[in-house]
Motif scaffolding. Sequence first.
Motif, PDB file in Angstrom:
ATOM      1  N   GLY A 282       0.753  -1.245   0.000  1.00 11.70           N
ATOM      2  CA  GLY A 282       0.000   0.000   0.000  1.00 11.70           C
ATOM      3  C   GLY A 282       0.784   1.297   0.000  1.00 11.70           C
ATOM      4  N   LYS A 283       2.108   1.274  -0.248  1.00 18.45           N
ATOM      5  CA  LYS A 283       2.865   2.532  -0.249  1.00 18.45           C
ATOM      6  C   LYS A 283       2.428   3.462  -1.384  1.00 18.45           C
ATOM      7  N   THR A 284       2.397   2.931  -2.612  1.00 20.91           N
ATOM      8  CA  THR A 284       2.081   3.801  -3.745  1.00 20.91           C
ATOM      9  C   THR A 284       0.676   4.380  -3.582  1.00 20.91           C
ATOM     10  N   ASN A 285      -0.248   3.562  -3.102  1.00 23.15           N
ATOM     11  CA  ASN A 285      -1.608   4.059  -2.886  1.00 23.15           C
ATOM     12  C   ASN A 285      -1.653   5.169  -1.843  1.00 23.15           C
ATOM     13  N   LEU A 286      -0.977   4.988  -0.727  1.00 28.03           N
ATOM     14  CA  LEU A 286      -1.016   6.015   0.318  1.00 28.03           C
ATOM     15  C   LEU A 286      -0.301   7.281  -0.159  1.00 28.03           C
ATOM     16  N   GLY A 302       7.190  10.857  -2.511  1.00 32.02           N
ATOM     17  CA  GLY A 302       7.813   9.608  -2.952  1.00 32.02           C
ATOM     18  C   GLY A 302       6.899   8.440  -2.647  1.00 32.02           C
ATOM     19  N   ASP A 303       7.101   7.310  -3.349  1.00 27.30           N
ATOM     20  CA  ASP A 303       6.191   6.177  -3.125  1.00 27.30           C
ATOM     21  C   ASP A 303       6.901   4.893  -2.726  1.00 27.30           C
ATOM     22  N   ASP A 304       8.258   4.924  -2.601  1.00 27.35           N
ATOM     23  CA  ASP A 304       8.922   3.644  -2.336  1.00 27.35           C
ATOM     24  C   ASP A 304      10.171   3.769  -1.463  1.00 27.35           C
ATOM     25  N   PRO A 330      -2.126  -4.289 -10.744  1.00 21.95           N
ATOM     26  CA  PRO A 330      -3.396  -4.867 -10.275  1.00 21.95           C
ATOM     27  C   PRO A 330      -3.920  -4.169  -9.022  1.00 21.95           C
ATOM     28  N   GLY A 331      -5.207  -3.919  -9.016  1.00 21.72           N
ATOM     29  CA  GLY A 331      -5.810  -3.217  -7.886  1.00 21.72           C
ATOM     30  C   GLY A 331      -5.835  -1.713  -8.082  1.00 21.72           C
ATOM     31  N   THR A 332      -5.172  -1.204  -9.132  1.00 26.84           N
ATOM     32  CA  THR A 332      -5.151   0.239  -9.381  1.00 26.84           C
ATOM     33  C   THR A 332      -6.314   0.598 -10.302  1.00 26.84           C
ATOM     34  N   GLY A 424       1.958  -3.206   7.664  1.00 24.57           N
ATOM     35  CA  GLY A 424       2.122  -4.528   7.071  1.00 24.57           C
ATOM     36  C   GLY A 424       0.750  -5.056   6.744  1.00 24.57           C
ATOM     37  N   ARG A 425       0.729  -6.262   6.225  1.00 22.82           N
ATOM     38  CA  ARG A 425      -0.520  -6.900   5.804  1.00 22.82           C
ATOM     39  C   ARG A 425      -0.813  -7.968   6.837  1.00 22.82           C
ATOM     40  N   ARG A 426      -1.715  -7.659   7.773  1.00 17.58           N
ATOM     41  CA  ARG A 426      -2.009  -8.589   8.857  1.00 17.58           C
ATOM     42  C   ARG A 426      -3.503  -8.806   8.956  1.00 17.58           C
ATOM     43  N   ASN A 504      -2.439  -0.833  10.082  1.00 14.36           N
ATOM     44  CA  ASN A 504      -2.774  -2.094   9.414  1.00 14.36           C
ATOM     45  C   ASN A 504      -4.108  -1.935   8.703  1.00 14.36           C
ATOM     46  N   TRP A 505      -4.041  -1.775   7.373  1.00 17.23           N
ATOM     47  CA  TRP A 505      -5.284  -1.599   6.592  1.00 17.23           C
ATOM     48  C   TRP A 505      -5.945  -2.950   6.292  1.00 17.23           C
ATOM     49  N   PHE A 506      -5.301  -4.060   6.681  1.00 14.64           N
ATOM     50  CA  PHE A 506      -5.655  -5.360   6.095  1.00 14.64           C
ATOM     51  C   PHE A 506      -6.282  -6.344   7.080  1.00 14.64           C
ATOM     52  N   SER A 513     -13.346 -10.977   5.074  1.00  9.69           N
ATOM     53  CA  SER A 513     -13.466  -9.683   4.393  1.00  9.69           C
ATOM     54  C   SER A 513     -12.682  -8.625   5.170  1.00  9.69           C
ATOM     55  N   PHE A 514     -12.118  -7.654   4.426  1.00  7.03           N
ATOM     56  CA  PHE A 514     -11.407  -6.563   5.089  1.00  7.03           C
ATOM     57  C   PHE A 514     -12.369  -5.790   5.992  1.00  7.03           C
ATOM     58  N   LEU A 515     -11.922  -5.497   7.224  1.00  5.73           N
ATOM     59  CA  LEU A 515     -12.757  -4.747   8.160  1.00  5.73           C
ATOM     60  C   LEU A 515     -12.750  -3.255   7.838  1.00  5.73           C
ATOM     61  N   PRO A 517     -12.290  -0.058   5.039  1.00  5.85           N
ATOM     62  CA  PRO A 517     -12.428   0.167   3.597  1.00  5.85           C
ATOM     63  C   PRO A 517     -11.116   0.556   2.911  1.00  5.85           C
ATOM     64  N   GLY A 518     -10.177   1.131   3.644  1.00  4.20           N
ATOM     65  CA  GLY A 518      -8.850   1.417   3.076  1.00  4.20           C
ATOM     66  C   GLY A 518      -8.841   2.534   2.055  1.00  4.20           C
ATOM     67  N   PHE A 519      -7.778   2.571   1.261  1.00  2.00           N
ATOM     68  CA  PHE A 519      -7.583   3.533   0.182  1.00  2.00           C
ATOM     69  C   PHE A 519      -7.843   4.964   0.674  1.00  2.00           C
ATOM     70  N   ARG A 520      -8.757   5.716   0.023  1.00  2.00           N
ATOM     71  CA  ARG A 520      -8.884   7.135   0.394  1.00  2.00           C
ATOM     72  C   ARG A 520      -9.414   7.321   1.820  1.00  2.00           C
TER      73      ARG A 520
HETATM   74  P1  GDP Z   1       3.293  -0.897  -2.607  1.00  2.00           P
HETATM   75  O1  GDP Z   1       3.892  -2.013  -3.401  1.00  2.00           O
HETATM   76  O2  GDP Z   1       3.664  -0.963  -1.152  1.00  2.00           O
HETATM   77  O3  GDP Z   1       3.554   0.424  -3.224  1.00  2.00           O
HETATM   78  O4  GDP Z   1       1.713  -1.152  -2.617  1.00  2.00           O
HETATM   79  P2  GDP Z   1       0.567  -0.570  -3.585  1.00  2.00           P
HETATM   80  O5  GDP Z   1       0.113   0.772  -3.144  1.00  2.00           O
HETATM   81  O6  GDP Z   1       1.000  -0.704  -4.994  1.00  2.00           O
HETATM   82  O7  GDP Z   1      -0.591  -1.603  -3.281  1.00  2.00           O
HETATM   83  C1  GDP Z   1      -0.393  -3.003  -3.403  1.00  2.00           C
HETATM   84  C2  GDP Z   1      -1.719  -3.698  -3.460  1.00  2.00           C
HETATM   85  O8  GDP Z   1      -2.428  -3.450  -2.242  1.00  2.00           O
HETATM   86  C3  GDP Z   1      -2.604  -3.187  -4.592  1.00  2.00           C
HETATM   87  O9  GDP Z   1      -3.283  -4.273  -5.164  1.00  2.00           O
HETATM   88  C4  GDP Z   1      -3.558  -2.245  -3.889  1.00  2.00           C
HETATM   89  O10 GDP Z   1      -4.782  -2.141  -4.545  1.00  2.00           O
HETATM   90  C5  GDP Z   1      -3.693  -2.853  -2.495  1.00  2.00           C
HETATM   91  N1  GDP Z   1      -3.957  -1.813  -1.463  1.00  2.00           N
HETATM   92  C6  GDP Z   1      -3.311  -0.634  -1.308  1.00  2.00           C
HETATM   93  N2  GDP Z   1      -3.846   0.100  -0.293  1.00  2.00           N
HETATM   94  C7  GDP Z   1      -4.843  -0.647   0.221  1.00  2.00           C
HETATM   95  C8  GDP Z   1      -5.790  -0.442   1.293  1.00  2.00           C
HETATM   96  O11 GDP Z   1      -5.807   0.583   1.968  1.00  2.00           O
HETATM   97  N3  GDP Z   1      -6.669  -1.457   1.532  1.00  2.00           N
HETATM   98  C9  GDP Z   1      -6.666  -2.619   0.790  1.00  2.00           C
HETATM   99  N4  GDP Z   1      -7.565  -3.551   1.085  1.00  2.00           N
HETATM  100  N5  GDP Z   1      -5.808  -2.830  -0.237  1.00  2.00           N
HETATM  101  C10 GDP Z   1      -4.908  -1.872  -0.517  1.00  2.00           C
END
Ligand code: GDP
Length: 613
Positions: A282-286, A302-304, A330-332, A424-426, A504-506, A513-515, A517-520
């Motif tokens: 989720g770095k690039t997304n955040l 920056g994203d990474d 994927p996921g974007t 992290g993804r937990r 922990n967004w995950f 199911s994710f508790l 909503p994440g993203f924005r």
């Molecule tokens: P990075 O590799 O750390 O930069 O991660 P990305 O931002 O590219 O995201 C990796 C994957 O996690 C993508 O498939 C996203 O759609 C997903 N993702 C990112 N942020 C979230 C979030 O807040 N919630 C959920 N459920 N998925 C997310």
Amino acid sequence: MITNPNHTTPAPATVPGSPRVALEAWVARVASLTCPDAVVRCDGSPDETARLTQQLVDEGKLIALDPERRPNSYLARSAPDDVARVEGRTFTCSRTPEDAGPTNLWRDPDAMRAELDDLFAGSMRGRTMYVVPFSMGPVGGPISQLGVEVTDSAYVVLSMGKTTRLGPEVLRAIGAGVPWVATVHSVGMPLRDAAGTERSDVAWPCAETRYIVQFPETREVWSYGSGYGGNALLAKKCFALRIASVMGRDEGWLAEHMLLIRLTSPEGRAFHVAAAFPSACGKTNLAMLQPALPGWSVETIGDDIAWLRPGSDGRLHAINPEAGLFGVAPGTGADTNPVAVETIAADTIFTNVALTDDGDVWWEGLTPEPPAHLVDWTGADWTPASGTPAAHPNARFTVALDRCPSLAADVDASVPIDAVVFGGRRSTNVPLVAQAPTWAEGVFMGATVSSERTAAAEGTVGELRRDPFAMLPFCGYDMAEHWSHWLDIGEQLGAGAPAVFQVNWFRKDQDGSFLWPGFRENARVLEWIARRVEGAVPAVESPVGLLPDVADLDVRGLAISDAQLDALFAVDPDSWLEECRRTEEFLDEFGGRSPAVFTAVLDERRAALHAAA
Ligand code: GDP
Ligand code: PGA
Ligand code: MN
Ligand code: MN
């Protein structure tokens, strides 16, 4: 058999002469080892980019997308087994194994040089060797560093042109005496052997044998056999993290796997946040977040990767050393990351995504419904009934940062960090957000992060593993020493140190199911972090850190129940005691070198969990 009398090139610092002469001598040595048909010096000019792009299209290595739909954009398809970083083939060749630490694969540097001599001997026969001078950070900037990548892949040159500052000013700086890091890359598929027998090229040349080798003391990288991402774009993971982390240890700064953003509150106060999440977490997304909360805004820096250095003002200053994005496709989509969708609307190289019938790209999550027909990432016909992903889960886009609409206007300047965030993804245990009460507890939080494996590296997706500071694959020296370095920097910063958080967004419910909503909606968590930095809201103590008072986490407008909120913050003493046991085991792997303060933090945590049980 060693077919060349020259030993693998010595480190540039040991080549006599001025740095520019040293560069020329080094290039000549690499060429005499690898035997390319031609040597081309790159300057990143538009002409050069156009020429290399056309060449790759003519060779069938890039597919030009429809210029009406996706201007100046291209698709590359990798070999099916060259799709991610290869951690099992990544070596740290420090003088002693202790210096590499238990989390890195160590090889004796001299033995490795002998192996590399054999591999690289003649490895570029029939190909062109490109010399790519680049700067990480603006040329001459106080936290910047220079490097040179020699590669036999034009795809790598084009990718480096988007993700680094590639240009003649780098050579001028090298000529003026600025030190530089030497990196060598070969896809390991010569088009002619020593006897002169030719072989034909393929769309994605690579080799079965792969070596991603770091020599931390001499600041060198040698990469063989892969053309993909972090294995081949050596400025990124190999230099800006593995080598730079060692430079930072030696020189008093930090190279970290962190995104960088500027968050501005409705009152106009700016907060700079550096956040470390493992690959594909989720770095690039955040980094591109468009806050769901009115009045708040986020600018992307920056994203990474972030390089951080204590400043004379007693604060921790950071830059993004990169100039582009190598993001997970994927996921974007428009609903998850509209800023990324706009960023990659043109001037982008896509790798391992699917091709639509009208010459555009597609991947899972770009649109809710897939097109009726695609050509998948392997080049095969695909329909929704195929039952396989159309894009590889680690498919990527490569694009210059200046295409990003949320890019900070002052992206070249360093920024003072207010908050450091670990994630992290937990699916269990770890709360949505917690603050570390002290710097030492923050370093402990970072050091003990574990996360479920993703497709960004080889291995079993979903398997839980420790990923301290999200740097497990990237720290160029003993991880325990990295933690001590963080503790030292905190001591140096004192009251000027950033606040430290874990997110922990995950986390998932019982149905999987994710508790959250994440993203924005993650802006709601950022708001709480900013309010904590300001000292504007209290926090609730828990055995695993300071948690928000439910009243202070703005969940207005979210379809989230009280039970779900409780579940997001639940701290189950039994499973956390089990987590503590595993943490102790993990810290024991460092044979007494893990900081003494960690033992105290762990003891305190256990006592609090027993009291809560
Ligand atoms: P990075 O590799 O750390 O930069 O991660 P990305 O931002 O590219 O995201 C990796 C994957 O996690 C993508 O498939 C996203 O759609 C997903 N993702 C990112 N942020 C979230 C979030 O807040 N919630 C959920 N459920 N998925 C997310
Ligand atoms: P990301 O970067 O997955 O963290 O975006 C690439 C990588 O770590 O391999
Ligand atoms: Mn990364
Ligand atoms: Mn990313």
